[in-house]
Design an enzyme around this catalytic site. Sequence first.
Site, PDB file in Angstrom:
ATOM      1  N   HIS A 147     -55.626  47.718 -19.515  1.00 59.00           N
ATOM      2  CA  HIS A 147     -54.839  48.451 -18.525  1.00 59.00           C
ATOM      3  C   HIS A 147     -55.779  48.932 -17.418  1.00 59.00           C
ATOM      4  O   HIS A 147     -56.982  49.024 -17.601  1.00 59.00           O
ATOM      5  CB  HIS A 147     -54.139  49.648 -19.176  1.00 59.00           C
ATOM      6  CG  HIS A 147     -53.008  49.260 -20.062  1.00 59.00           C
ATOM      7  ND1 HIS A 147     -51.689  49.521 -19.747  1.00 59.00           N
ATOM      8  CD2 HIS A 147     -52.972  48.604 -21.254  1.00 59.00           C
ATOM      9  CE1 HIS A 147     -50.901  49.061 -20.705  1.00 59.00           C
ATOM     10  NE2 HIS A 147     -51.667  48.498 -21.633  1.00 59.00           N
ATOM     11  N   GLY A 148     -55.194  49.251 -16.275  1.00 58.50           N
ATOM     12  CA  GLY A 148     -56.033  49.700 -15.166  1.00 58.50           C
ATOM     13  C   GLY A 148     -56.837  48.569 -14.557  1.00 58.50           C
ATOM     14  O   GLY A 148     -57.989  48.741 -14.182  1.00 58.50           O
ATOM     15  N   GLY A 149     -56.223  47.388 -14.434  1.00 57.86           N
ATOM     16  CA  GLY A 149     -56.947  46.229 -13.923  1.00 57.86           C
ATOM     17  C   GLY A 149     -57.181  46.248 -12.429  1.00 57.86           C
ATOM     18  O   GLY A 149     -58.151  45.650 -11.944  1.00 57.86           O
ATOM     19  N   ASP A 174     -43.519  48.228 -20.210  1.00 55.60           N
ATOM     20  CA  ASP A 174     -44.872  48.755 -20.375  1.00 55.60           C
ATOM     21  C   ASP A 174     -44.888  50.279 -20.488  1.00 55.60           C
ATOM     22  O   ASP A 174     -44.086  50.968 -19.859  1.00 55.60           O
ATOM     23  CB  ASP A 174     -45.725  48.314 -19.184  1.00 55.60           C
ATOM     24  CG  ASP A 174     -47.203  48.472 -19.437  1.00 55.60           C
ATOM     25  OD1 ASP A 174     -47.668  48.034 -20.510  1.00 55.60           O
ATOM     26  OD2 ASP A 174     -47.899  49.018 -18.562  1.00 55.60           O
ATOM     27  N   HIS A 175     -45.830  50.770 -21.268  1.00 50.65           N
ATOM     28  CA  HIS A 175     -46.008  52.213 -21.447  1.00 50.65           C
ATOM     29  C   HIS A 175     -44.693  52.923 -21.736  1.00 50.65           C
ATOM     30  O   HIS A 175     -44.368  53.954 -21.119  1.00 50.65           O
ATOM     31  CB  HIS A 175     -46.678  52.841 -20.227  1.00 50.65           C
ATOM     32  CG  HIS A 175     -48.163  52.642 -20.205  1.00 50.65           C
ATOM     33  ND1 HIS A 175     -49.019  53.195 -21.129  1.00 50.65           N
ATOM     34  CD2 HIS A 175     -48.947  51.903 -19.381  1.00 50.65           C
ATOM     35  CE1 HIS A 175     -50.262  52.836 -20.856  1.00 50.65           C
ATOM     36  NE2 HIS A 175     -50.242  52.039 -19.812  1.00 50.65           N
ATOM     37  N   ASN A 184     -53.289  44.197 -16.985  1.00 54.44           N
ATOM     38  CA  ASN A 184     -52.193  44.851 -16.269  1.00 54.44           C
ATOM     39  C   ASN A 184     -52.580  45.150 -14.821  1.00 54.44           C
ATOM     40  O   ASN A 184     -53.635  45.744 -14.571  1.00 54.44           O
ATOM     41  CB  ASN A 184     -51.824  46.160 -16.963  1.00 54.44           C
ATOM     42  CG  ASN A 184     -51.060  45.956 -18.246  1.00 54.44           C
ATOM     43  OD1 ASN A 184     -51.238  44.960 -18.940  1.00 54.44           O
ATOM     44  ND2 ASN A 184     -50.206  46.900 -18.581  1.00 54.44           N
ATOM     45  N   GLU A 228     -51.282  51.048 -28.376  1.00 52.48           N
ATOM     46  CA  GLU A 228     -52.521  51.508 -27.735  1.00 52.48           C
ATOM     47  C   GLU A 228     -53.257  52.440 -28.681  1.00 52.48           C
ATOM     48  O   GLU A 228     -52.657  53.323 -29.306  1.00 52.48           O
ATOM     49  CB  GLU A 228     -52.245  52.226 -26.420  1.00 52.48           C
ATOM     50  CG  GLU A 228     -53.512  52.688 -25.702  1.00 52.48           C
ATOM     51  CD  GLU A 228     -53.261  53.267 -24.309  1.00 52.48           C
ATOM     52  OE1 GLU A 228     -53.968  54.232 -23.948  1.00 52.48           O
ATOM     53  OE2 GLU A 228     -52.370  52.761 -23.595  1.00 52.48           O
ATOM     54  N   ASP A 272     -46.167  53.376 -26.362  1.00 55.86           N
ATOM     55  CA  ASP A 272     -47.418  54.094 -26.145  1.00 55.86           C
ATOM     56  C   ASP A 272     -47.384  55.465 -26.805  1.00 55.86           C
ATOM     57  O   ASP A 272     -46.847  56.424 -26.256  1.00 55.86           O
ATOM     58  CB  ASP A 272     -47.685  54.232 -24.641  1.00 55.86           C
ATOM     59  CG  ASP A 272     -49.030  54.873 -24.351  1.00 55.86           C
ATOM     60  OD1 ASP A 272     -49.754  55.209 -25.309  1.00 55.86           O
ATOM     61  OD2 ASP A 272     -49.361  55.027 -23.163  1.00 55.86           O
TER      62      ASP A 272
END
Length: 282
Positions: free
Chosen positions: A207-209, A81-82, A229, A133, A103
């Site tokens: 993202h930022g869940g 990720d990222h 995420n 993204e 990203d």
Amino acid sequence: MLVNMNDVLLPAKKRKYAVGFFNAVNVEMARAIIETAEELHAPVMIGTAEILLPAMSLERVAEYLIPMAAKASVPVCVHYDHGLTFEKCMEAIKLGFTSVMYDCSTEEYKANVTKVAEMVRICHETGVTVEGELGHVGDNEGAGKLANPSDYFTDPEVAADFAVLTGIDSLAVAVGNAHGDYKFPPRLDFGRIEAIAGSTGLPLVLHGGSGLSDSDFRTAVQKGICKVNIFTDIDKAGKAGIEEGLKAGASSITSLIPYEIEAMKRVVRNKLELFGSVGRIN
């Protein structure tokens, strides 16, 4: 079983549920995630992010995640990720990760398109899937905090162009979400999520869940989010589990591990139930 992102997200998109992606920077986190997914008969995504590599190197993460995913009784996508650099994404692929997020969202649009399209070309030759993204998901604090987050929200029309030009398999969107702990209740733009899902036809990623309300999750999934995420919630749960063990009189690392894992499993269980992915194994 070890799968790629399309194997779990395309069914989720079709049947309107979401798959949880959880970062796992140690074996205890990986156990909590995979064991819970197996208990609930749910597909899951697991991995790490470039920003987390100081906690555990990519090579070390691969050593435990890839075999654990391969032996799992449910589909497990191992996702990097990222990924912020081309080199680290390539390393992840060579180590056996089945999916990467490249990203380039802080780049100019043309550079984002060019770099991600090249990553897609390379990855698709080996069956590896790619998340991109568009817009930019900032942080709730620190160097990544955005003064005006709405300035970086994903535009549905631009997203449609981005999807075609890059060939990505999923798209991370900026719709009022942010990484880390929310200082105030977030306000997600559900209409924007629905518009992007319609314009791109892609599984969308939130993202930022960690920290979103149950209602936020349910509505976001219905509008087109197929991957959520989670890290902060499971990370904090592990710490709370250790503290619980210490209060209960555990006096060694080995006696603390069950407390740590059980606390994280409670978070994973809650999220998978919220996302609607329980019992989705065909």
